[in-house]
Enzyme design. Structure first.
Site, PDB file in Angstrom:
ATOM      1  N   HIS A  83       0.835  -1.197   0.000  1.00  0.00           N
ATOM      2  CA  HIS A  83       0.000   0.000   0.000  1.00  0.00           C
ATOM      3  C   HIS A  83       0.869   1.245   0.000  1.00  0.00           C
ATOM      4  CE1 HIS A  83      -4.177   1.366   0.462  1.00  0.00           C
ATOM      5  NE2 HIS A  83      -3.618   2.480   0.907  1.00  0.00           N
ATOM      6  N   ARG A 169     -13.109  12.408   3.999  1.00  0.00           N
ATOM      7  CA  ARG A 169     -11.851  13.159   4.164  1.00  0.00           C
ATOM      8  C   ARG A 169     -11.438  13.830   2.866  1.00  0.00           C
ATOM      9  NH1 ARG A 169      -8.014   8.812   5.399  1.00  0.00           N
ATOM     10  NH2 ARG A 169      -6.420  10.432   5.415  1.00  0.00           N
ATOM     11  N   SER A 184      -6.399   4.547   8.381  1.00  0.00           N
ATOM     12  CA  SER A 184      -7.054   4.229   7.109  1.00  0.00           C
ATOM     13  C   SER A 184      -6.300   3.090   6.413  1.00  0.00           C
ATOM     14  CB  SER A 184      -7.065   5.485   6.228  1.00  0.00           C
ATOM     15  OG  SER A 184      -7.312   5.167   4.891  1.00  0.00           O
TER      16      SER A 184
END
Ligand code: URA
Length: 435
Positions: A83, A169, A184
């Site tokens: 990620h 957000r 997150s």
């Protein structure tokens, strides 16, 4: 418990208890807390922060917000996920997922859409006609068992709290917050069930962490959350004071990622792929040393196995694999113009977030939740920090669909560049690894 009191508590800089955090995440996920109260809470967290205990608690509540975590036990071998904290022109995942699968590593990748001035892997991949990441868990697991990799967006029941918070957000100026980014990312990674996680933490004006000190702190928080959740986790800190490679914008980035997998794309992207890929191969026990990892990656590219794997991935997820070879099948902008340098000199600095915002100006990003994005628009950046440019030479090629938007984006792009008469250094790509 009243949300109003909790907003006041955080606004005044006080710590939230585990019960209070659970109340907020449960309420927002189920819809009993409205967007406007959650937006106020996000802004309070943005300004007042959270300590490690609060961040870990927030991550856990978000990871379990859909009930059970994803069970990947039907897939053999060590499953590795990757990620990025997000950057401008960061097309790493598009190339890395098939590249790792071509090296024999099962990759279970959960991705997101664009956020703030950064792009998102899901939006980018939708450049392939009919490609979908909206797949259920059974298809995700089947793809990984059949072809070695799959990319999915969050399903309704996997980490729904992050799905809602991410979109909120994006449109409430609350993205650049260390606890919100850490929770997150790590809630999704924990929920998605991979055994090991490699994080790409970007540092610079085109990232949410503006300097190495913050990038390192975020890396340490996330690696620690991963460890507490029983996952092997490594973070690689990478340069984001200029776009990665040349392409910025959805379909342009997909093309650059494919060119790199074909062995003729961006050398910078290739270096980042080798660094991250090697860490993934080591965590997945496919090799022991960085040297061995790098040669596995070089071989997967030179033999064509990596690009073949991308064709398989595109086909498995409903896309047209011919687009891997025929780029005219990808979204294409009507207007393509050069942005000429207004002066001669060395490029001293680029405000990389502004380069990302040029793509928004062209229609390639969202201003309100769930808005469609124009996948064809963007920039091919020709001059980066440390390069010399002559007056009138092309700094970038701009791709747009409206004369007015192209004009505005050109101005914005030129304002993002600072020139110098004296030579400036090229930027170093890899800033560190946190294990
Ligand atoms: N990527 C995510 O998934 N979440 C963030 O908050 C930032 C980047």
């Amino acid at each position: 418990m009243r949300m109003n009191d909790l907003i006041t508590k955080k606004r005044d800089g006080k710590e939230l208890t585990d019960e209070e955090i659970a109340f907020i995440i449960e309420g927002y996920t189920k819809g009993s807390l409205p967007d406007y109260q959650m937006a106020a809470m996000l802004m309070a967290i943005y300004f007042k922060g959270m300590n490690d205990r609060e961040t870990t608690s927030l991550t856990r509540c978000m990871a379990y917000s859909g009930g059970e975590l994803l069970d990947l036990s039907e897939i053999k071998g060590i499953k590795v996920d990757k990620h990025s904290t997000g950057g401008v022109g960061d097309k790493t995942s598009i190339a890395l997922v098939p590249l790792m699968a071509a090296c024999g590593l099962p990759v279970a990748k959960m991705s997101g859409r664009g956020l703030g001035f950064t792009g998102g892997t899901i939006d980018k991949l939708e450049s392939f006609p009919s490609f979908t990441t909206d797949i259920d868990t059974a298809s995700f697991i089947r793809n990984i068992n059949n072809i070695g990799c799959s990319i999915m967006s969050q399903t309704e029941d996997l980490c729904p709290a992050d799905k809602k918070l991410y979109a909120l957000r994006d449109v409430t100026a609350t993205v650049e917050s260390m606890p919100l980014i850490a929770s997150s990312i790590m809630s999704k990674k924990v929920a998605a069930g991979a055994d090991a996680i490699v994080l790409e933490v970007m540092s610079g004006s085109g990232a949410f962490m503006k300097n190495d000190e913050d990038a390192r702190e975020l890396s340490e928080i996330m690696v620690n959350i991963g460890r507490l959740a029983g996952r092997k986790c490594v973070a690689v800190i990478t340069e984001m004071n200029e776009p990665l490679g040349s392409a910025v914008g959805n379909s342009l980035e997909v093309i650059e990622a494919m060119e790199t997998l074909k062995g003729r794309g961006s050398s910078e992207l290739l270096e980042v792929l080798k660094t991250l890929g090697t860490q993934m191969l080591i965590l997945g026990e496919k090799c022991e040393t960085e040297e061995a990892g790098r040669s596995m990656i070089e071989e997967a590219i030179s033999t064509g196995k990596a690009i073949d794997k991308l064709r398989e991935l595109v086909a498995a997820q409903g896309g047209d694999p011919h687009a891997v070879d025929d780029y005219t099948l990808l979204p294409k902008a009507a207007i393509v113009e050069q942005i000429e340098s207004p002066q001669e000199g060395y490029i001293a600095k680029i405000r990389c977030d502004e380069v990302g915002m040029c793509v928004h100006t062209l229609g390639g990003g969202r201003s309100v939740k769930d808005e469609p994005v124009d996948l064809s628009v963007g920039l091919m950046v020709n001059k980066k920090v440390g390069d010399f440019v002559k007056k009138g030479e092309s700094l970038a090629e701009i791709h747009g669909n409206s004369e007015e938007a192209v004009m505005k984006a050109k101005k914005r792009f030129l304002d993002a560049y600072t020139f110098s008469d004296t030579p400036t250094e090229h930027l170093k790509l890899i800033h560190g690894i946190v294990k």
